[in-house]
Write a protein that holds these residues in place. Structure first.
Motif, PDB file in Angstrom:
ATOM      1  N   LEU A 127       0.848  -1.182   0.000  1.00 54.57           N
ATOM      2  CA  LEU A 127       0.000   0.000   0.000  1.00 54.57           C
ATOM      3  C   LEU A 127       0.888   1.238   0.000  1.00 54.57           C
ATOM      4  CD1 LEU A 127      -2.474  -1.111   2.844  1.00 54.57           C
ATOM      5  CD2 LEU A 127      -2.623  -1.630   0.392  1.00 54.57           C
ATOM      6  N   LEU A 128       0.596   2.169  -0.888  1.00 53.68           N
ATOM      7  CA  LEU A 128       1.397   3.395  -0.989  1.00 53.68           C
ATOM      8  C   LEU A 128       0.487   4.601  -0.860  1.00 53.68           C
ATOM      9  CD1 LEU A 128       2.599   1.218  -3.323  1.00 53.68           C
ATOM     10  CD2 LEU A 128       4.394   2.939  -3.332  1.00 53.68           C
ATOM     11  N   ASP A 129       0.736   5.427   0.151  1.00 49.05           N
ATOM     12  CA  ASP A 129      -0.075   6.607   0.403  1.00 49.05           C
ATOM     13  C   ASP A 129       0.737   7.857   0.075  1.00 49.05           C
ATOM     14  OD1 ASP A 129      -1.901   8.456   1.206  1.00 49.05           O
ATOM     15  OD2 ASP A 129      -1.871   7.925   3.329  1.00 49.05           O
ATOM     16  N   GLU A 130       0.578   8.342  -1.158  1.00 47.90           N
ATOM     17  CA  GLU A 130       1.341   9.505  -1.624  1.00 47.90           C
ATOM     18  C   GLU A 130       2.825   9.317  -1.336  1.00 47.90           C
ATOM     19  OE1 GLU A 130      -0.009  11.609  -3.404  1.00 47.90           O
ATOM     20  OE2 GLU A 130      -2.031  12.139  -2.773  1.00 47.90           O
ATOM     21  N   ALA A 131       3.322   8.118  -1.619  1.00 40.71           N
ATOM     22  CA  ALA A 131       4.688   7.753  -1.226  1.00 40.71           C
ATOM     23  C   ALA A 131       5.752   8.559  -1.954  1.00 40.71           C
ATOM     24  CB  ALA A 131       4.907   6.266  -1.470  1.00 40.71           C
ATOM     25  N   LEU A 158       6.929  -4.416 -10.397  1.00 43.62           N
ATOM     26  CA  LEU A 158       7.259  -5.545  -9.529  1.00 43.62           C
ATOM     27  C   LEU A 158       6.323  -6.708  -9.827  1.00 43.62           C
ATOM     28  CD1 LEU A 158       7.732  -3.670  -6.123  1.00 43.62           C
ATOM     29  CD2 LEU A 158       9.528  -4.546  -7.619  1.00 43.62           C
ATOM     30  N   ASP A 159       6.866  -7.917  -9.881  1.00 44.80           N
ATOM     31  CA  ASP A 159       6.048  -9.085 -10.215  1.00 44.80           C
ATOM     32  C   ASP A 159       5.427  -9.705  -8.971  1.00 44.80           C
ATOM     33  OD1 ASP A 159       6.679  -8.868 -12.918  1.00 44.80           O
ATOM     34  OD2 ASP A 159       8.518 -10.040 -12.683  1.00 44.80           O
ATOM     35  N   GLY A 160       4.194 -10.154  -9.099  1.00 46.58           N
ATOM     36  CA  GLY A 160       3.555 -10.966  -8.067  1.00 46.58           C
ATOM     37  C   GLY A 160       2.971 -10.215  -6.892  1.00 46.58           C
ATOM     38  N   LEU A 161       3.060  -8.877  -6.899  1.00 46.44           N
ATOM     39  CA  LEU A 161       2.536  -8.099  -5.780  1.00 46.44           C
ATOM     40  C   LEU A 161       1.193  -7.474  -6.132  1.00 46.44           C
ATOM     41  CD1 LEU A 161       5.643  -6.102  -4.473  1.00 46.44           C
ATOM     42  CD2 LEU A 161       4.814  -8.329  -3.725  1.00 46.44           C
ATOM     43  N   THR A 162       0.372  -7.333  -5.117  1.00 41.61           N
ATOM     44  CA  THR A 162      -0.850  -6.538  -5.254  1.00 41.61           C
ATOM     45  C   THR A 162      -0.518  -5.140  -4.767  1.00 41.61           C
ATOM     46  OG1 THR A 162      -2.182  -8.497  -4.776  1.00 41.61           O
ATOM     47  CG2 THR A 162      -3.278  -6.354  -4.607  1.00 41.61           C
ATOM     48  N   ARG A 163      -0.679  -4.148  -5.622  1.00 37.00           N
ATOM     49  CA  ARG A 163      -0.313  -2.781  -5.272  1.00 37.00           C
ATOM     50  C   ARG A 163      -1.546  -1.883  -5.271  1.00 37.00           C
ATOM     51  NH1 ARG A 163       3.416  -4.328  -9.769  1.00 37.00           N
ATOM     52  NH2 ARG A 163       1.822  -5.907  -9.518  1.00 37.00           N
ATOM     53  N   VAL A 164      -1.700  -1.111  -4.202  1.00 31.73           N
ATOM     54  CA  VAL A 164      -2.780  -0.138  -4.093  1.00 31.73           C
ATOM     55  C   VAL A 164      -2.123   1.206  -3.812  1.00 31.73           C
ATOM     56  CG1 VAL A 164      -4.918   0.507  -2.927  1.00 31.73           C
ATOM     57  CG2 VAL A 164      -4.303  -1.913  -3.143  1.00 31.73           C
ATOM     58  N   VAL A 165      -2.248   2.136  -4.770  1.00 27.93           N
ATOM     59  CA  VAL A 165      -1.474   3.366  -4.730  1.00 27.93           C
ATOM     60  C   VAL A 165      -2.402   4.570  -4.639  1.00 27.93           C
ATOM     61  CG1 VAL A 165       0.259   4.769  -5.910  1.00 27.93           C
ATOM     62  CG2 VAL A 165       0.308   2.266  -6.138  1.00 27.93           C
ATOM     63  N   VAL A 166      -2.272   5.335  -3.545  1.00 30.18           N
ATOM     64  CA  VAL A 166      -2.927   6.632  -3.451  1.00 30.18           C
ATOM     65  C   VAL A 166      -1.996   7.651  -4.092  1.00 30.18           C
ATOM     66  CG1 VAL A 166      -3.658   8.474  -1.887  1.00 30.18           C
ATOM     67  CG2 VAL A 166      -4.250   6.104  -1.381  1.00 30.18           C
ATOM     68  N   THR A 167      -2.491   8.375  -5.095  1.00 28.39           N
ATOM     69  CA  THR A 167      -1.608   9.300  -5.798  1.00 28.39           C
ATOM     70  C   THR A 167      -2.347  10.548  -6.242  1.00 28.39           C
ATOM     71  OG1 THR A 167      -0.101   9.549  -7.685  1.00 28.39           O
ATOM     72  CG2 THR A 167      -2.042   8.136  -8.009  1.00 28.39           C
ATOM     73  N   HIS A 168      -1.626  11.649  -6.237  1.00 25.68           N
ATOM     74  CA  HIS A 168      -2.165  12.886  -6.809  1.00 25.68           C
ATOM     75  C   HIS A 168      -1.457  13.210  -8.121  1.00 25.68           C
ATOM     76  CE1 HIS A 168       1.566  14.370  -4.972  1.00 25.68           C
ATOM     77  NE2 HIS A 168       1.456  15.426  -5.754  1.00 25.68           N
ATOM     78  N   ARG A 169      -0.457  12.378  -8.473  1.00 26.57           N
ATOM     79  CA  ARG A 169       0.266  12.571  -9.734  1.00 26.57           C
ATOM     80  C   ARG A 169      -0.489  11.840 -10.846  1.00 26.57           C
ATOM     81  NH1 ARG A 169       5.575  14.435  -8.907  1.00 26.57           N
ATOM     82  NH2 ARG A 169       6.299  14.318  -6.737  1.00 26.57           N
ATOM     83  N   LEU A 170      -1.261  12.578 -11.595  1.00 23.98           N
ATOM     84  CA  LEU A 170      -2.090  11.974 -12.646  1.00 23.98           C
ATOM     85  C   LEU A 170      -1.355  12.063 -13.980  1.00 23.98           C
ATOM     86  CD1 LEU A 170      -5.609  13.330 -11.569  1.00 23.98           C
ATOM     87  CD2 LEU A 170      -4.409  11.256 -10.850  1.00 23.98           C
TER      88      LEU A 170
END
Length: 573
Positions: free
Chosen positions: A494-498, A517-529
């Motif tokens: 999980l990445l929160d504006e990382a 990255l392979d095999g990971l579930t990624r949930v990214v909070v981002t303001h960079r559109l």
């Protein structure tokens, strides 16, 4: 060592003092008792020498000299052994006690710890432990020595003169009664001091952490008043405790003086009558001193030990509060998906941040959470990390409800890179590895993916980051946080504006590396559109006022020309 009427948590802390430490404890206690015998023997020797002087038997003085020399050697040997055993016992007892406290603290979940004031722990692990060391661990040996010395002295008194012994017993009852009556009051005042210290620690922590805010708002005067009030409360509590100790000491001392004078006058009367010798009078004077010490000191030590035991109870209560919830462990993998159904949550019940939110995050895929500030993106990630369990609806990991999951095993599944980065006052290497050993190739890969190559080359792995990373820039601290999280290789990231603190080029490179990255579930909070990144996500969830107002791939969302389209247009306008 007798433990009674204590909670299971408190009994565990008391046991920690003696675990694999009984030999040292009893060795110190036995040697203390031997020291008592030596003291009483000295008293007998003094009386014997007075009688030798009175009878004029000069030839016996040489024999007494050898006895005194042998006694000196015995005293040194007993005292040295006693110090070694006692100091070793206290050292191990405190190490084990503090280790247990930190272990119990570490077992708490993020949710539990977030509801507590860390000032409580600073106080119980510093000021309180100093009191416990002095009054609970050191005092028993001295208390036993004084108590047994008093018993031995009384036995010798009975041997020499039952009448004087009876006087000592009658006059010695009153100080004991004083100690019993006032012991509870001292324990209560000791706890009050501990509580005030706890508040003072919290106040200092707040003021130091907010130093820049205080200066920028020119609030020095107001914060000085807050500091002074907290400091005054601590010193007032100490003042009342000192008075309580003084009253106990004075009452015991006065009663002891009455006892000593009574013994002296009765002894003088018996000596005048010729019932006892001059040497016996000297013996009684010394023995009454030992008995007086027992009466003055043992009640005071007992009250102090009782107060210190209350601080152990307090630590047990503090670490027991908000204890980690019981739950079922789950495997350190995500097979199917994380599913949220009609999730509603608010930090205040009447003000929900998330409202009837539903989404499915499939294993191995990449998802972005976008939306305006305050739409609930960070709150959602905190819920997934188990930081709060007061939500309604359902959050399930491979079908297992999050509320029923053991939080320790949850952290093996998920890791979070947040906006607020904390670094330890240690080296870059230790901050990246979190004090563990990893293969060199794994470390190098995490350093490269997080964009830390340049920093490591310039400063080296042994560079100290400073308190909370004050030796690094905001962007450098953030890259360390990303590298440390990549080292864990949890199935869900999980990445929160990382990348918020990074420049555009570095942020793009780091995010792109994470998305590949392979095999990971990624949930990214981002303001960079950015289109090149957004196109890589398997799904984009658009949050508005705590709800998912849109969801889909980048192209589909742009074709709809709804809320996401507006966000993207504004960001790239």
């Amino acid at each position: 060592m007798r433990i009674s009427k204590r909670s299971p948590a408190a009994r565990e802390y008391f046991r920690a003092f003696y675990e694999k430490n009984h030999i040292r404890y009893w060795a110190a206690m036995i040697l203390s008792i031997l020291g008592i015998g030596v003291n009483l023997f000295v008293t007998w020797l003094l009386g014997a020498m007075i009688d030798i002087i009175a009878t004029g038997e000069a030839d016996r003085l040489l024999g007494m000299l050898w006895v005194w020399l042998g006694l000196a050697v015995a005293v040194v040997a007993v005292d040295t052994g006693n110090y070694g055993a006692k100091f070793g016992f206290i050292r191990r007892a405190l190490v084990q006690y503090k280790a247990l406290a930190f272990r119990r603290l570490s077992e708490k979940s993020i949710s539990a710890f977030s509801r507590e004031n860390t000032g409580r722990y600073l106080s119980t692990l510093t000021n309180d432990i100093t009191t416990i060391e002095t009054n609970y661990l050191e005092k028993p040996f001295e208390m036993a020595a004084y108590a047994l010395t008093g018993v031995g002295a009384l036995a010798m008194m009975i041997w020499y003169s039952p009448l004087l012994a009876a006087v000592a017993i009658v006059l010695g009852v009153l100080p004991v009664v004083v100690a019993v009556v006032t012991g509870g009051a001292l324990a209560e005042r000791e706890k009050t001091v501990s509580d005030r210290n706890e508040g003072f620690m919290a106040q200092i922590k707040d003021l130091l952490n907010g130093f820049s805010v205080i200066k920028s708002f020119k609030a020095e005067g107001e914060t000085q008043k807050r500091f002074n009030a907290s400091s005054q409360a601590v010193e007032d509590a100490k003042y009342r405790r000192r008075w309580c100790e003084a009253v106990i000491g004075e009452a015991s001392g006065l009663c002891g003086l009455v006892m000593q004078m009574g013994i002296f006058f009765v002894g003088a009367y018996l000596a005048i009558r010729g019932d006892i010798t001059a040497g016996t009078v000297i013996i009684f004077v010394n023995l009454s001193g030992y008995l007086l010490n027992t009466i003055n000191i043992v009640p005071k030590y007992w009250a102090a030990r009782k107060a210190a035991a209350g601080l152990v109870e307090k630590l047990a209560q503090v670490t027991e509060e908000h204890a980690d919830r019981a739950g079922d462990p789950i495997p350190a993998k995500l097979e199917d998906a994380i599913t949220l159904e009609n999730v509603t949550f608010g930090y205040e019940p009447e003000k929900p941040v998330l409202q009837n939110l539903s989404m499915k995050l499939e294993a191995g895929k990449k998802y972005a959470l976008v939306g305006a500030s305050g739409s609930g993106k960070s709150t959602l990630l905190n819920l997934l990390m188990g930081a709060y369990d007061g939500y309604t609806g359902s959050i399930a990991i491979d079908g297992k409800e999050l509320r029923e999951v053991d939080t320790d095993s949850l952290y093996d599944v998920m890791s979070l890179i947040g906006q607020n980065v904390f670094l330890f006052d240690d080296t870059l290497y230790q901050n990246i590895t979190m004090f563990r050993d990893f293969p060199e190739d794994k470390l190098e890969l995490a350093v490269h993916r997080s964009g830390l190559d340049g920093l490591i080359e310039a400063k080296g792995e042994s560079y100290r980051c400073g308190e909370n990373g004050n030796g690094l820039s905001g962007g450098e601290r953030q890259r360390v946080s990303i590298a440390r999280c990549l080292m864990r290789e949890t199935p869900v990231l999980l990445l929160d504006e990382a990348t918020a603190a990074l420049d555009n080029q570095t942020a793009f490179a780091v995010t792109d590396a994470i998305l590949h990255l392979d095999g990971l579930t990624r949930v990214v909070v981002t303001h960079r559109l950015e289109e090149a990144l957004l196109e890589q996500y398997d799904g984009i969830f658009v949050l508005r006022n705590g709800r998912v107002c849109e969801a889909g791939r980048f192209g589909a969302l742009m074709d709809r020309k709804e809320y996401f389209y507006s966000l993207y247009t504004v960001a790239n306008g």
